[in-house]
Design an enzyme around this catalytic site. Structure first.
Site, PDB file in Angstrom:
ATOM      1  N   HIS A   1       0.861  -1.179   0.000  1.00 49.68           N
ATOM      2  CA  HIS A   1       0.000   0.000   0.000  1.00 49.68           C
ATOM      3  C   HIS A   1       0.899   1.231   0.000  1.00 49.68           C
ATOM      4  O   HIS A   1       2.001   1.215   0.561  1.00 49.68           O
ATOM      5  CB  HIS A   1      -0.878  -0.022   1.256  1.00 49.68           C
ATOM      6  CG  HIS A   1      -1.948   1.016   1.311  1.00 49.68           C
ATOM      7  ND1 HIS A   1      -1.677   2.338   1.612  1.00 49.68           N
ATOM      8  CD2 HIS A   1      -3.293   0.938   1.118  1.00 49.68           C
ATOM      9  CE1 HIS A   1      -2.807   3.017   1.606  1.00 49.68           C
ATOM     10  NE2 HIS A   1      -3.802   2.196   1.308  1.00 49.68           N
TER      11      HIS A   1
ATOM     12  N   ASP B   1       3.007  -4.308   8.387  1.00 51.50           N
ATOM     13  CA  ASP B   1       1.756  -3.583   8.170  1.00 51.50           C
ATOM     14  C   ASP B   1       0.633  -4.611   8.260  1.00 51.50           C
ATOM     15  O   ASP B   1       0.413  -5.395   7.347  1.00 51.50           O
ATOM     16  CB  ASP B   1       1.789  -2.921   6.793  1.00 51.50           C
ATOM     17  CG  ASP B   1       0.466  -2.255   6.419  1.00 51.50           C
ATOM     18  OD1 ASP B   1      -0.519  -2.404   7.167  1.00 51.50           O
ATOM     19  OD2 ASP B   1       0.408  -1.615   5.349  1.00 51.50           O
TER      20      ASP B   1
ATOM     21  N   GLN C   1      -4.520  -5.097   6.938  1.00 50.58           N
ATOM     22  CA  GLN C   1      -5.447  -6.036   6.318  1.00 50.58           C
ATOM     23  C   GLN C   1      -5.535  -7.360   7.069  1.00 50.58           C
ATOM     24  O   GLN C   1      -6.453  -8.137   6.833  1.00 50.58           O
ATOM     25  CB  GLN C   1      -5.012  -6.314   4.873  1.00 50.58           C
ATOM     26  CG  GLN C   1      -5.108  -5.127   3.933  1.00 50.58           C
ATOM     27  CD  GLN C   1      -6.539  -4.676   3.704  1.00 50.58           C
ATOM     28  OE1 GLN C   1      -7.479  -5.470   3.761  1.00 50.58           O
ATOM     29  NE2 GLN C   1      -6.714  -3.392   3.468  1.00 50.58           N
TER      30      GLN C   1
ATOM     31  N   LYS D   1     -10.672  -1.086  10.280  1.00 50.91           N
ATOM     32  CA  LYS D   1     -10.718  -2.330   9.506  1.00 50.91           C
ATOM     33  C   LYS D   1     -11.015  -3.532  10.398  1.00 50.91           C
ATOM     34  O   LYS D   1     -11.100  -4.663   9.925  1.00 50.91           O
ATOM     35  CB  LYS D   1      -9.390  -2.536   8.767  1.00 50.91           C
ATOM     36  CG  LYS D   1      -9.088  -1.461   7.721  1.00 50.91           C
ATOM     37  CD  LYS D   1      -7.768  -1.731   7.021  1.00 50.91           C
ATOM     38  CE  LYS D   1      -7.326  -0.563   6.153  1.00 50.91           C
ATOM     39  NZ  LYS D   1      -8.143  -0.410   4.947  1.00 50.91           N
TER      40      LYS D   1
ATOM     41  N   CYS E   1      -4.642   2.235  -4.006  1.00 50.57           N
ATOM     42  CA  CYS E   1      -3.445   2.772  -3.341  1.00 50.57           C
ATOM     43  C   CYS E   1      -2.292   1.779  -3.439  1.00 50.57           C
ATOM     44  O   CYS E   1      -1.516   1.601  -2.480  1.00 50.57           O
ATOM     45  CB  CYS E   1      -3.731   3.114  -1.879  1.00 50.57           C
ATOM     46  SG  CYS E   1      -4.898   4.468  -1.665  1.00 50.57           S
TER      47      CYS E   1
END
Length: 406
Positions: A123, A200, A203, A226, A364
């Site tokens: 991303h 990261d 997700q 999220k 993105c």
């Protein structure tokens, strides 16, 4: 095991019709998830009954709020199995955590000629902050390439690891293709060369548990929105020694021991990294969203969304004129596809008229899209409240669109 119908009934947004009079079919969960009533109620209760700032006052609303705030830090610790609650720094989300880490951790350690490794599927948030610091310091970004399937090239990754690398910054799951990266292998190969790793997890945590102690990563960030929680809140995990050695990530009230006009001294971590009044309502809402996740359990969430993903691969991927982008080996509940003769943005507009919410564009992730030779894709992504009926409704709408443009 809680029924999906019972779970979905906890989300008020699904009780209303869309502006076009259809049932809401929400398939953009990789962007953000909807909120159960318990999360909404926790925020409302804070403002209505317990409102006060945290860590700065002894009157009873502030005391109650500080207690709730601190409890959420422990909930995050347990969620990711950190060793200490002090290893959890509240942020405004994953992007904020990355920027703070780039400024407070990487910048003081980076010198000309150094390298930072990211992957081709990142991303933009997990590229831009590192890129800026590298450009300022005369360092460079090195990129783990992707294979044609959409999976990372792990042999190429290992070849990038050397003494110049000061950080590996990697996503757990591609937000565009749903690729699940082998984080354990990525971390182990970096740690063998004593290179720190940032994950990261924006997700990841809505679908799969992450144990940072077992994984061995040095830093990890995620966003509340999220995870069925509020926007504007998230957490950054960092190993205790690393957080203590860093200068404050942001400067402001509440982080100091003593302030003078020439020098100031700061509290221990994590307090020293949380300058200013935090998003208290967001943190409390995040705690409620973690309770929601724990009540359902990652096993049920994983099984349900995996089933929906396979069902969608079969039904959507089986339609004439539809191409699923990426032949992913280990896939999260995210699918990107293109329809012959219809631009992804037009497809999204047509589907919206039928009450179906998808994402269209480059997500993105422009480097990834260039690698896959796609200017834009349509993306569907699943959460615990989605059903086979949602997929069937999407498939029928895609058939009608295909017939209309033929």
């Amino acid at each position: 095991m809680t029924s999906i119908g019972t779970i979905k009934a906890q989300f008020p947004i699904f009780k209303q019709a869309t502006p076009h009079g259809h049932r809401l079919v929400y398939l953009d969960n990789a962007a953000t998830c909807h909120k159960p009533q318990a999360v909404i109620d926790s925020i409302t209760n804070f403002y209505a009954n317990d409102y006060g700032t945290v860590g700065r006052a002894s009157y009873w609303p502030a005391y109650n709020t500080t207690k709730q705030f601190d409890q959420v830090r422990h909930k995050v610790k347990q969620l990711i199995n950190a060793q200490h609650a002090d290893e959890i720094v509240f942020t405004f989300g994953t992007t904020d955590g990355i920027n703070k880490l780039a400024n407070a951790y990487l910048r003081p350690r980076l010198e000309a000629g150094d390298e930072v490794i990211v992957s081709e599927m990142e991303h933009h948030a997990n590229i831009l902050a590192w890129q800026r610091v590298c450009n300022e310091k005369g360092a460079s970004i090195k990129v783990i390439p992707m294979k044609d399937t959409g999976n990372l090239d792990y042999e190429a990754y290992e070849a990038l690891l050397n003494d110049k690398v000061k950080l590996v910054a990697i996503t757990g799951i591609s937000n565009a293709l749903g690729v699940k990266n082998d984080l354990k292998a990525i971390v182990n190969r970096a740690k063998a060369k004593q290179i720190p790793v940032f994950v990261d997890a924006a997700q990841s945590l809505s679908h799969d548990p992450i144990d940072v102690t077992d994984l061995g990563c040095d830093f990890l960030a995620f966003s509340g929105h999220k995870l069925y929680g509020p926007t504007g809140v998230g957490a950054l995990y960092g190993k205790k020694g690393l957080l203590e050695a860093m200068p404050p990530m942001s400067l402001g009230g509440g982080i100091v021991k003593e302030v003078g006009f020439k020098e100031s001294s700061f509290q221990d971590s994590p307090t020293k990294h949380e300058g200013g009044t935090p998003n208290i309502a967001g943190v409390i809402g995040l705690g409620a969203s973690i309770d929601f996740i724990n009540e359902i359990g990652y096993d049920q969430i994983g099984k349900h969304t995996h089933m929906l993903t396979n069902y969608a691969l079969e039904k959507v991927g089986g339609l004439d004129g539809i191409q699923i982008v990426g032949n992913v080996v280990d896939r999260a509940p995210v699918l990107s596809f293109v329809m012959e003769g219809v631009h992804a943005h037009d497809l999204s507009t047509f589907l919206n008229e039928k009450g179906i919410c998808i994402r269209a564009g480059h997500h993105c992730a422009q480097p990834l899209m260039k690698r896959m030779k796609q200017p834009a894709t349509a993306r569907i992504s699943f959460a615990i409240y989605n059903t086979k009926e949602d997929v069937d409704t999407l498939v029928q709408a895609l058939i009608e669109i295909k017939e209309f443009v033929s």
